[in-house]
Design an enzyme around this catalytic site. Sequence first.
Site, PDB file in Angstrom:
ATOM      1  CD  GLU A 173      -3.160  -0.913   2.126  1.00  0.00           C
ATOM      2  OE1 GLU A 173      -3.070  -0.087   3.044  1.00  0.00           O
ATOM      3  OE2 GLU A 173      -4.141  -1.671   2.003  1.00  0.00           O
ATOM      4  CD  GLU A 292      -4.019  -5.686   3.376  1.00  0.00           C
ATOM      5  OE1 GLU A 292      -4.867  -4.988   3.955  1.00  0.00           O
ATOM      6  OE2 GLU A 292      -2.796  -5.435   3.381  1.00  0.00           O
TER       7      GLU A 292
HETATM    8  O1  AHR Z   1      -5.313  -5.532   7.329  1.00  0.00           O
HETATM    9  C1  AHR Z   1      -5.182  -4.337   8.038  1.00  0.00           C
HETATM   10  C2  AHR Z   1      -4.444  -3.251   7.272  1.00  0.00           C
HETATM   11  O2  AHR Z   1      -5.236  -2.836   6.206  1.00  0.00           O
HETATM   12  C3  AHR Z   1      -3.137  -3.641   6.631  1.00  0.00           C
HETATM   13  O3  AHR Z   1      -2.056  -3.551   7.484  1.00  0.00           O
HETATM   14  C4  AHR Z   1      -2.992  -2.623   5.535  1.00  0.00           C
HETATM   15  O4  AHR Z   1      -2.236  -3.107   4.457  1.00  0.00           O
HETATM   16  C5  AHR Z   1      -4.434  -2.300   5.166  1.00  0.00           C
HETATM   17  O5  AHR Z   1      -4.643  -0.932   5.089  1.00  0.00           O
END
Ligand code: AHR
Length: 503
Positions: A173, A292
Site C-alpha cells: 500500500e 487484502e
Molecule cells: O489488514 C489491516 C491493514 O489494512 C493492513 O495492514 C494494511 O495493508 C491495510 O490498510
Amino acid sequence: MLNASFRLDPAFTIAPVSRRTFGSFVEHMGRCVYTGIYEPSHPTADADGFRQDVLALTRELGVSVVRYPGGNFVSGYRWEDGIGPVADRPVRRDLAWHSLETNEVGIEEFMRWAGKAGVEVMYALNLGTRGVSEALDVQEYLNHPDRTRLAELRRANGADKPYGITMFCLGNELDGPWQTGHKTAHEYGRLAAETARALRAAEPWLELIAVGSSSSSMPTFASWESEVLELTYDQVDYISAHAYYEPFDGDIASFLASAVDMDHFVNSVVATADSVGAKLKSAKRLKISFDEWNVWYQKRFQATQETEWQVAPPVIEDVYNVADAVVVGSLLISLLRHSDRVTAACQAQLVNVIAPIRTEPGGPAWRQTIFHPFAITSRLAKGDVLRVEPASPLYATDRYGDVPVVDAVATHDPESGDVTVFVVNRSQDSAASLVVPLAGFDRGLQVAETWTLHDDDLEAVNTAAEPERVVPHALGDVTVSDGELRATLAPVSWSAIRLTAAG
Ligand code: AHR
C-alpha cells in the site's frame, strides 16, 4: 417469493479454480501473531509455542497461502530482527500500529508455523523504509541453498534447506499517505522494477506482485496502476488489489451488494493493466493478487485508536454477524467469477484482527460467522469455474444502483463429475426460488450435500460463551429432477449446493 435462474454447462468455463484464491494474511498487528497463532503459555501450545487449537482451525478453514509479515507493519520492518536466538532479538517500535514488536516470532518461527498449517507463504518485502539491497538479503536468507553468508546464517539458525518462497509482494500500500515510506507512483514504480529485476537475476521463476491501489476509492486509483505498470510490466506477474467493506449509516441493502463493487474493482484493474499491456505492445497478461479483502468496520476503528505503546494490544477485533458472513460468501463468489485474472487472494486477516478465527489469551479459540462460507467454499470449489449468468430480479441500492437480488457462481470438477453452486440471496424480505437447468451434463446428477448460512437475526454473532450460535445448516428443499436443480433460498442467505454423479 422471488424467482431466479441460470443455466449450467460444463463447456462454458472461466478458468481452473486456483487454490491460491483461498489465501489468508498474518500481519504483526494487534493479536494476530502474539496470542493469536503464537502463545507459548497456552494450554494447547506445542513445543514451538504455537496454539494447536488455532492451527487446527486454520487447517479446517482450508487456507492455501498466507501473506506475511504485513500489511502496514512491513513498511517499517527489519527482517533480520526476527532471526537467531530469541533472547538477542531487539524490541522495536511499530509505527504502523503504534505498538511494540518483540520479534519473538520472525522468519524461522513463521515458516515452522506455515509448515504445520500446510500453507504456502507469500512473503511481503519492505519497500517503505528499505530498498533493493535489503530485499536481496532477505531473498538470499530465505531461498539460497548454501555457501553464501546469509544462506549459511539461516542454516546456522536451524533451517538447513532453503524455504523456497515463490511469491513476493514488492511492498504494501505505498500509494497510501499513512504508509511509512509512502511514495508517488513514479518513485514506487522505479523501485519496484529495480527490486524485481534484482530478485529475478537470482531466481527468474519468482512470482512478483506490484503494489496496486489500497482501495478503489483512492484519488489516485487507476492512474497509480497505470503509472506503476508502465514501469514494471515486464518485471512482475501480479498487481495487488485491496478492498474492505462495511455498512454505511445502517444501509444493509448496499452492504449486501458489496460484491458488485468488488466485480467493478477487478474489471477496472484488468482494463487498466490491459491498456498498459496494449501500449507496450506486450502479449503478456497480468494477474491480480487480491491480497487484502474482508468486511472491516473501519469507522469503529477510527473512533478507538490506541495511544499507548503496548505489546500486541487488541486492535480491530471485529465481531462478525450473519449479514457479514453472507457478504463474505458473496465476495468469494466474486473472486471465483474472476478466476481468469484473480488467481491469488488473501482474506485479511487470519486470527483476531478482522479475522475468521478468534482467541482469548489463555482461553478458547472459536469460529466467527465469516469462517463458515470461507471454509465451505475452499473445500467445495474444485476443477473449473463455470460461467454463470443469473436471471434475477433487481433491487435498488443507494451505493450501487439496481443490483441483482440473487448472485451465483459454480464449479465443475471433470474428474469426479461434481458440480457445486455457490449462491447468495440478498433480499431482506423475500425467499428466492432457484431453478438451474443442467442440460449440458450428460451424467445424471444428484444432491450430495447442501449448506446454508442464514438466521432470522441478522445481527447474531459467535462469542467465546456461545461459539456455535451461528453455524451453517443443511439447505432443506433442494431437488434434482427432470434435468433441473431446484432450491429455495432464505432471505439474506449464502448457500452452497454440491451435486455429484448419480448412481
Ligand atoms: O489488514 C489491516 C491493514 O489494512 C493492513 O495492514 C494494511 O495493508 C491495510 O490498510
